[in-house]
Design a protein around this motif. Structure first.
Motif, PDB file in Angstrom:
ATOM      1  N   ALA B 371      24.315  -9.523  -4.280  1.00 11.74           N
ATOM      2  CA  ALA B 371      23.471 -10.699  -4.044  1.00 11.74           C
ATOM      3  C   ALA B 371      23.222 -10.891  -2.550  1.00 11.74           C
ATOM      4  O   ALA B 371      22.083 -11.152  -2.129  1.00 11.74           O
ATOM      5  CB  ALA B 371      24.121 -11.943  -4.638  1.00 11.74           C
ATOM      6  N   VAL B 375      19.549 -10.035  -3.163  1.00 14.18           N
ATOM      7  CA  VAL B 375      18.986 -11.254  -3.755  1.00 14.18           C
ATOM      8  C   VAL B 375      19.637 -12.455  -3.090  1.00 14.18           C
ATOM      9  O   VAL B 375      20.474 -13.125  -3.675  1.00 14.18           O
ATOM     10  CB  VAL B 375      19.218 -11.299  -5.285  1.00 14.18           C
ATOM     11  CG1 VAL B 375      18.228 -12.270  -5.935  1.00 14.18           C
ATOM     12  CG2 VAL B 375      19.067  -9.928  -5.902  1.00 14.18           C
ATOM     13  N   SER B 377      18.890 -15.423  -2.522  1.00  9.16           N
ATOM     14  CA  SER B 377      18.858 -16.753  -3.146  1.00  9.16           C
ATOM     15  C   SER B 377      19.986 -16.922  -4.163  1.00  9.16           C
ATOM     16  O   SER B 377      20.417 -18.027  -4.459  1.00  9.16           O
ATOM     17  CB  SER B 377      17.505 -16.972  -3.816  1.00  9.16           C
ATOM     18  OG  SER B 377      17.291 -15.949  -4.759  1.00  9.16           O
ATOM     19  N   LEU B 378      20.482 -15.815  -4.699  1.00  7.73           N
ATOM     20  CA  LEU B 378      21.557 -15.903  -5.693  1.00  7.73           C
ATOM     21  C   LEU B 378      22.908 -16.091  -5.024  1.00  7.73           C
ATOM     22  O   LEU B 378      23.829 -16.657  -5.600  1.00  7.73           O
ATOM     23  CB  LEU B 378      21.601 -14.615  -6.524  1.00  7.73           C
ATOM     24  CG  LEU B 378      20.810 -14.583  -7.817  1.00  7.73           C
ATOM     25  CD1 LEU B 378      21.110 -13.294  -8.567  1.00  7.73           C
ATOM     26  CD2 LEU B 378      21.162 -15.776  -8.694  1.00  7.73           C
ATOM     27  N   TYR B 379      23.011 -15.600  -3.790  1.00  4.39           N
ATOM     28  CA  TYR B 379      24.303 -15.588  -3.116  1.00  4.39           C
ATOM     29  C   TYR B 379      24.851 -17.012  -2.974  1.00  4.39           C
ATOM     30  O   TYR B 379      24.161 -17.902  -2.487  1.00  4.39           O
ATOM     31  CB  TYR B 379      24.161 -14.922  -1.746  1.00  4.39           C
ATOM     32  CG  TYR B 379      25.485 -14.689  -1.074  1.00  4.39           C
ATOM     33  CD1 TYR B 379      26.402 -13.797  -1.609  1.00  4.39           C
ATOM     34  CD2 TYR B 379      25.820 -15.377   0.088  1.00  4.39           C
ATOM     35  CE1 TYR B 379      27.623 -13.583  -1.018  1.00  4.39           C
ATOM     36  CE2 TYR B 379      27.042 -15.169   0.694  1.00  4.39           C
ATOM     37  CZ  TYR B 379      27.944 -14.262   0.130  1.00  4.39           C
ATOM     38  OH  TYR B 379      29.160 -14.069   0.726  1.00  4.39           O
ATOM     39  N   SER B 381      25.370 -19.093  -5.258  1.00  6.96           N
ATOM     40  CA  SER B 381      24.858 -20.040  -6.249  1.00  6.96           C
ATOM     41  C   SER B 381      25.753 -20.077  -7.483  1.00  6.96           C
ATOM     42  O   SER B 381      26.520 -19.143  -7.741  1.00  6.96           O
ATOM     43  CB  SER B 381      23.445 -19.649  -6.668  1.00  6.96           C
ATOM     44  OG  SER B 381      23.513 -18.503  -7.486  1.00  6.96           O
ATOM     45  N   PHE B 383      24.721 -19.867 -10.423  1.00  6.59           N
ATOM     46  CA  PHE B 383      24.231 -18.933 -11.430  1.00  6.59           C
ATOM     47  C   PHE B 383      24.926 -17.579 -11.326  1.00  6.59           C
ATOM     48  O   PHE B 383      25.171 -16.919 -12.326  1.00  6.59           O
ATOM     49  CB  PHE B 383      22.716 -18.758 -11.323  1.00  6.59           C
ATOM     50  CG  PHE B 383      22.184 -17.815 -12.371  1.00  6.59           C
ATOM     51  CD1 PHE B 383      22.076 -18.219 -13.695  1.00  6.59           C
ATOM     52  CD2 PHE B 383      21.833 -16.511 -12.048  1.00  6.59           C
ATOM     53  CE1 PHE B 383      21.623 -17.358 -14.665  1.00  6.59           C
ATOM     54  CE2 PHE B 383      21.382 -15.637 -13.017  1.00  6.59           C
ATOM     55  CZ  PHE B 383      21.272 -16.071 -14.323  1.00  6.59           C
ATOM     56  N   LEU B 384      25.260 -17.176 -10.099  1.00  5.58           N
ATOM     57  CA  LEU B 384      25.899 -15.872  -9.942  1.00  5.58           C
ATOM     58  C   LEU B 384      27.249 -15.842 -10.662  1.00  5.58           C
ATOM     59  O   LEU B 384      27.606 -14.849 -11.303  1.00  5.58           O
ATOM     60  CB  LEU B 384      26.076 -15.552  -8.453  1.00  5.58           C
ATOM     61  CG  LEU B 384      26.418 -14.093  -8.154  1.00  5.58           C
ATOM     62  CD1 LEU B 384      25.329 -13.169  -8.651  1.00  5.58           C
ATOM     63  CD2 LEU B 384      26.651 -13.885  -6.665  1.00  5.58           C
ATOM     64  N   LEU B 387      26.564 -15.695 -14.356  1.00  2.00           N
ATOM     65  CA  LEU B 387      26.153 -14.333 -14.708  1.00  2.00           C
ATOM     66  C   LEU B 387      27.364 -13.404 -14.749  1.00  2.00           C
ATOM     67  O   LEU B 387      27.534 -12.611 -15.696  1.00  2.00           O
ATOM     68  CB  LEU B 387      25.122 -13.828 -13.687  1.00  2.00           C
ATOM     69  CG  LEU B 387      24.594 -12.418 -13.932  1.00  2.00           C
ATOM     70  CD1 LEU B 387      23.713 -12.395 -15.161  1.00  2.00           C
ATOM     71  CD2 LEU B 387      23.823 -11.894 -12.729  1.00  2.00           C
TER      72      LEU B 387
END
Lengths: 348, 518
Positions: B371, B375, B377-379, B381, B383-384, B387
């Motif tokens: 991330a 990515v 924006s995922l770092y 977060s 959501f990571l 996931l």
């Protein structure tokens, strides 16, 4: 409703040929029974027509619309408008009877419910069943709901896969009648797949016999029974007495009588003669002598096993409706009523 | 008779597998980035051989324990007239839903008996046997009673019937369960920390904590990747062509239940013994902590109650979110595995188990690395983390769904298609409603594991958040047991609910009805 046409349909699994060159035409509004032993490819043919299986060669069309054409066209099963009544009904256990019947209807009609009641009436089920669950129904009732469900969206063709298997004799007859009436009521083009010859002969306008992946004969029931294309088929569609004979000019001589009229194909010389057991009548005065070696009681009719007094000791069967059967060991006289069919000697 | 595999289904499954394999690929890249010399030096620095032996020994010793407890428990609950068997069924599942770190802390606090190798074997054996128990129970319910009756009529004793008729039929379910246990044992970390037992996972953990030598830790992960592959191929060979929990179709017949008579006494003693170790010790510890806290004054426990609600909220939130995501990801794979055959199907279904190739911690680091590099924006977060947990516990969700989906007759889906329902519509209107108990079971299983997850949360939990697990760990590692008690209580309460849901839903199909338990 439309006619169904299969042309040159072929299918193999891993080198094993399951269907080859199957040509079938089911006229609009009629029922054709596909009769075959297990492993004859009848289920494969049915799955190809519904669209669960792609075909290797040939094409399938309904009312002129091509549904499948090997390598070119494969319409998805849900777009084919072909009704399917699976073995034992396959009702959705999580839905009520009404929800099952309404399953294939457009969303608006599902709510209204008028079509559901209409369909329950059609298959002869009480409207009170609508709120019940599938597992509360008897086997025969489940089959009727399955048919109602298949007919509700107004399919162009309905396919029935052994729809009466596992029902006892009385229920079978009753359900069969209800299904026949429902199909006739909707003028449905239908295909019934079965391994039961009595069922095929009694239900089909035409019967198509599938053997080893090939359609060996498609004909009206009476033609199939009286003039089968070969002896194997003759034995498959009913009990058969086959004796050697000598044929000339439309008549045949054999152990069971002389100058018996021959129907269908006329052959000259040595032949095999097909006689159905119900054609062999017991006689007091005339006929050929035979010894009774056994008998089976089958309710309305009885089957006698007889051995002819000839050097070969030919065994034959006779169907009779008499109540007092001769005892084993007794000698009776038999003669053949009606015409017979003949086949070449090489056939087995 | 299998039809062609729908392309869309295949594509979705490939995407799911790509997600599962992502951490593995990232880890390998990380390891190679450090250069071969860095990797070899990391391997030499640690006593790689000892760790390898430790890991393999624990797996080899714990797996049969799970097999014996799981099969015996399932048999007694499903096929005998044992008293209180419904209650036993729920209690026997509970150890799986109790976070492993809670169990191991409880054991460690009991005394040194449970520390080291013995403790590691016991914690795996006594917390993961419910996987075998659940799968075998489903298989037992699906057996055709006629087979056992026939065997009896051929002169076999009930013992003979069990070993010659029942057990062989349970083989696919048993092997599937044991595979999950063994794979999990390979990468278990959280449970071993408290027990002071060193395996690859704990050493990798040390590598990260000490120098954050990412490449060194990644290099160590090669071992777990190889062991995972060995197990996967081994199980595939053992299983041969046998089908998984593909059981009888249609209405469920009533099975014969054996009367145990006097034999009930040792059987009850066995089950109570299992529960004493796996359930009573954690619960007993909790009670002890509470009583101690009241003795030491309520202040410590009470001051922590302010953290309890936010922690519960966060834990449940993450648990539910990863459960939903896992169900969504697992469903296509489970459908593919149950409805289709072929090398592609086998490869994809097996590949999901690669989520066990890495210790959770390593996988979490790999995802964070991915991330942060690709990515952004995922770092960091939420959501990571969701996931990561969905990916890591995906195999459990797939197995739970298969147990249910395998019992749904394909002809029902065929009928729906012939009535004009498309593939997606059939899934939504027929398959999913019928499989609802199985979907719930899969979700509950992932929820329970997410609740008991520390490693992933340690790396990926957003900075300002804390969960029941992290709070418990913070206090219990600083020996503030009274302060840890409320968090443990919340975890155990949620575990109890999960255990009940799991037992009542696992392997069930809606509409078929439970067998009459007489």
């Amino acid at each position: 409703m439309s006619d169904l046409r299969c042309e040159g349909v072929a299918k193999s699994y891993g080198g094993r040929v399951v269907l080859s060159g199957v040509d079938l035409a089911v006229p609009e509004g009629t029922l054709t029974a596909i009769l075959g032993a297990s492993g004859s490819g009848k289920t494969t043919l049915l799955r190809i027509v519904i669209g669960f299986l792609p075909l290797d060669h040939g094409r399938v069309a309904v009312g002129g619309t091509v549904l499948a054409d090997a390598g070119r066209v494969h319409i998805a099963p849900d777009k084919r408008l072909i009704g399917y009544v699976a073995q034992e009904g396959a009702l959705f256990p999580h839905l009520t009877v009404a929800e099952n019947v309404a399953f294939g209807l457009p969303r608006a009609q599902r709510r209204a419910g008028a079509r559901v009641l209409e369909m329950l009436d059609l298959v002869g089920l009480d409207r009170g069943y609508a709120r019940g669950r599938p597992h509360e129904l008897s086997g025969g009732e489940q089959r009727r709901v399955a048919l109602a469900r298949a007919l509700a969206p107004g399919p162009r063709v309905v396919l029935l896969d052994e729809p009466f298997s596992g029902l006892d004799a009385a229920l079978r007859a009753e359900t069969r009648e209800a299904v026949q009436q429902a199909l006739a009521g909707e003028d449905t083009t239908a295909v019934l797949v079965t391994h039961d010859q009595a069922e095929a002969l009694s239900m089909g306008r035409e019967v198509a016999v599938l053997r080893g992946g090939r359609l060996v004969q498609t004909a009206e029931p009476a033609v199939l029974y009286r003039d089968p294309v070969d002896l194997e088929l003759a034995r498959f569609v009913g009990e058969a007495v086959v004796v050697p004979g000598y044929s000339r000019d439309g008549v045949v001589d054999c152990e069971l009588g002389t100058s018996l009229p021959v129907r269908g194909r006329l052959l000259q010389g040595s032949v095999q003669v097909l006689i159905r057991p119900e054609q062999i009548r017991l006689s007091q005065v005339d006929g050929v002598a035979a010894e009774v070696v056994g008998s089976s009681y089958r309710g309305a009719d009885k089957m006698l096993r007889l051995v002819l007094r000839d050097p070969a000791g030919t065994r034959i069967s006779a169907r009779t409706f008499d109540d007092d059967l001769p005892a084993n060991g007794e000698t009776v006289r038999v003669e053949v009523a009606g015409s017979v069919a003949v086949f070449s000697e090489e056939e087995r | 008779m299998t039809s062609r595999i729908p392309r869309r289904l295949l594509a979705v499954c490939v995407l799911v597998v790509a997600l599962v394999v992502l951490p593995v690929v990232v880890t390998i890249v990380q390891a190679l980035q450090g250069g071969v010399s860095a990797a070899t030096s990391a391997l030499e620095a640690t006593s790689a051989r000892t760790l390898l032996v430790h890991t393999v020994l624990v797996t080899v010793a714990a797996t049969p324990i799970c097999g014996v407890i799981g099969v015996a428990g399932a048999w007694f609950v499903e096929r005998t007239r044992l008293p209180w068997r419904r209650a036993f069924a729920v209690l026997l599942v509970a150890p799986l839903t109790i976070p492993a770190f809670v169990t191991s802390y409880a054991w460690a606090s009991v005394g040194s008996v449970f520390q080291g190798f013995f403790g590691a074997v016991a914690v795996i054996g006594f917390t993961y046997y419910p996987i075998v128990f659940l799968l075998v129970a489903v298989a037992l319910r699906g057996l055709d009673p006629a087979l056992e009756e026939t065997a009896q009529s051929l002169g076999l004793s009930s013992r003979g019937v069990f070993f010659r008729v029942v057990l062989p039929q349970l083989r696919p379910a048993l092997l599937g369960g044991l595979l999950l246990v063994a794979l999990d044992a390979l990468v278990e970390l959280d449970a071993f920390v408290a027990l002071k037992f060193q395996t690859f996972s704990s050493d990798i953990y040390a590598q990260y904590r000490l120098g954050f030598s990412a490449s060194g830790a990644a290099a160590l992960s090669f071992f777990s990747i190889v062991l995972c592959l060995v197990l996967l191929f081994g199980e595939a060979r053992l299983r041969g062509n046998a089908n998984y929990t593909r059981v009888s179709q249609g209405a469920r017949r009533t099975v014969t239940r054996y009367r145990l008579g006097l034999a009930s006494v040792p059987v009850l003693a066995f089950l109570v013994g299992v529960l004493a170790v796996s359930v009573c010790i954690p619960v007993g510890m909790l009670i002890k902590w509470f009583t101690e806290s009241s003795a030491a004054g309520r202040s410590t426990a009470a001051s922590n109650l302010t953290y309890l609600w936010p922690a519960t909220y966060t834990s449940v939130g993450f648990g539910v979110a990863s459960a939903l995501l896992a169900v969504l990801l697992a469903l296509p794979v489970a459908i593919l595995a149950v409805r289709h055959r072929g090398p592609a199907v086998t490869a994809l279904e097996r590949a999901v188990y690669l989520s066990f190739a890495l210790p959770d911690l390593v996988a979490a680091v790999a995802l964070a690395y991915f991330a942060s590099h690709w990515v952004r924006s995922l770092y960091g977060s939420a959501f990571l983390l969701i996931l990561a947990e969905a990916i890591l516990f995906l195999p459990f969700a797939v197995v739970a769904m298969r147990a249910t989906l395998g019992q749904i007759e394909p002809v029902l889906e065929d009928s729906a298609r012939s009535l004009g329902a498309g593939a997606l519509s059939t899934l939504l209107r027929v398959t999913a409603p019928l499989a609802r108990p199985g979907l719930v079971a899969a979700g509950v299983l992932v929820f329970a594991f997410a609740l008991g997850d520390l490693s992933t949360a340690r790396v990926l939990l957003p900075l300002n958040l804390y969960t029941l697990g992290t709070q418990f760990q913070t206090y219990s590692s600083s020996v503030a047991f009274a302060a840890a008690a409320p968090f443990a209580a919340a975890l155990l309460g949620l575990a109890a609910v999960a255990a009940y849901l799991l037992m009542s839903r696992f392997g069930e199909v809606r509409g078929l009805g439970k067998e009459s338990s007489s």
